[in-house]
Write a protein that holds these residues in place. Sequence first.
Motif, PDB file in Angstrom:
ATOM      1  N   LEU A 135      11.336   8.034   4.992  1.00 23.73           N
ATOM      2  CA  LEU A 135      10.797   6.836   4.365  1.00 23.73           C
ATOM      3  C   LEU A 135      11.844   6.150   3.496  1.00 23.73           C
ATOM      4  N   ASN A 148       0.837  -1.192   0.000  1.00 28.60           N
ATOM      5  CA  ASN A 148       0.000   0.000   0.000  1.00 28.60           C
ATOM      6  C   ASN A 148       0.876   1.247   0.000  1.00 28.60           C
ATOM      7  N   ASP A 186       6.754   4.558  10.023  1.00 28.29           N
ATOM      8  CA  ASP A 186       5.960   5.779  10.019  1.00 28.29           C
ATOM      9  C   ASP A 186       6.604   6.791  10.964  1.00 28.29           C
ATOM     10  N   PRO A 210       1.726   4.852   1.107  1.00 26.77           N
ATOM     11  CA  PRO A 210       1.358   5.734   2.223  1.00 26.77           C
ATOM     12  C   PRO A 210       0.738   7.036   1.737  1.00 26.77           C
ATOM     13  N   SER A 225       5.885   3.265  14.037  1.00 22.91           N
ATOM     14  CA  SER A 225       5.177   2.042  13.670  1.00 22.91           C
ATOM     15  C   SER A 225       5.638   1.567  12.292  1.00 22.91           C
ATOM     16  N   GLU A 226       5.502   0.273  12.057  1.00 21.95           N
ATOM     17  CA  GLU A 226       6.006  -0.328  10.828  1.00 21.95           C
ATOM     18  C   GLU A 226       5.013  -0.193   9.686  1.00 21.95           C
ATOM     19  N   LEU A 227       5.493   0.326   8.547  1.00 17.84           N
ATOM     20  CA  LEU A 227       4.678   0.416   7.339  1.00 17.84           C
ATOM     21  C   LEU A 227       4.921  -0.772   6.421  1.00 17.84           C
ATOM     22  N   ALA A 228       6.177  -1.205   6.322  1.00 15.74           N
ATOM     23  CA  ALA A 228       6.510  -2.349   5.460  1.00 15.74           C
ATOM     24  C   ALA A 228       7.853  -2.915   5.882  1.00 15.74           C
ATOM     25  N   LEU A 252       5.960   5.771  -2.035  1.00 16.86           N
ATOM     26  CA  LEU A 252       6.371   4.477  -1.497  1.00 16.86           C
ATOM     27  C   LEU A 252       7.784   4.182  -1.993  1.00 16.86           C
TER      28      LEU A 252
END
Length: 335
Positions: free
Chosen positions: A134, A82, A145, A84, A149-152, A321
């Motif tokens: 990022l 996804n 983020d 961001p 927190s983990e985005l990927a 991303l």
Amino acid sequence: MSMNNPFHNPAFSMSAMTAAINFLPNQYGRLDELNLFPLKPVRTRQVTVEERNGVLSLLSTQPVGSPGTVGKRGKRSLRAFNVPHIPHEDVVLPEEVIGVRSFSTESELETISGVMADHLQTMRNKHAITLEHLRMGALKGVILDADGSELADLFDSFRITPKTFDFQLSNKETDVRQKCIDLKRYMSNALKGERMSGIHVLVSPEFFDLLSGHDKVKEAYHLWQEGAALRDDMRSDFRFAGVRFEEYSGEASDADGKSRRFIAAGEGHAFPLGTLDTFATYVAPADFNETVNTLGQLLYSKQAPRKFDRGTDLHTQSNPLPMCHRPALLVKLKA
């Protein structure tokens, strides 16, 4: 131009403001300067990465007239990520443009444009450091983020075990040159047929001090250019055994005002340069009516009057991303 609301002028339309904010200079971003993550516009809010475990092999000679060798198809696997969504808003208040009206002249528009440009530049800088954060996450294999927190997790997504090299720089007897050669050998094998022009390592100040002050390194540089490397400031380009080390001190504050370093103390992150398609920054379109089914841009900007015309709201957003298509090439170094 409407004298009731000068922001009705076409100069402040969505397309004009989006072009303006993308034209403003990027005030922060070492990875942007390296052009490591080129932009790849997409039309959707989700990116699917196709992995091909292709097989590269030598082609044997055959007698004239005989059939050629048959190419082997590599296994394919798809992974979806996804994109961001990063919106940011500000406001231009009437007090900022009071006293600039002048009937039937362009000075009003020019002055208000200047006020708008100041706001957009500040917002642009915030988006720039966010993108740097990022991209650094993608360079480390885990994109985080702003709140941590983990985005990927690229290693988990591609089912790859992270690789770490311990340089043991606190040990005076460590052969630093051999450590660099081991790193180069690993990277060459992990390319799997891809090419590279060199290896770049972004390191923390603590790592750089231990590296440049190591006895083996100082001994190797002692006779080179009469020890110039030991006297000059080489933090931006320190080369040893064919590996370029660069001190990186990027950091930013989160929403709670807590400063977060992009590279932890005593660590470094190595990556290849000059590859064909290892890194990319996918950019998705904004969630505006005007941008449906269009190719994404790095930044978008739009304005709208506040209730009772008590100012003008500014909205900017970015949908990036950063991606590493070969996480096996992301190597962590420890001092």
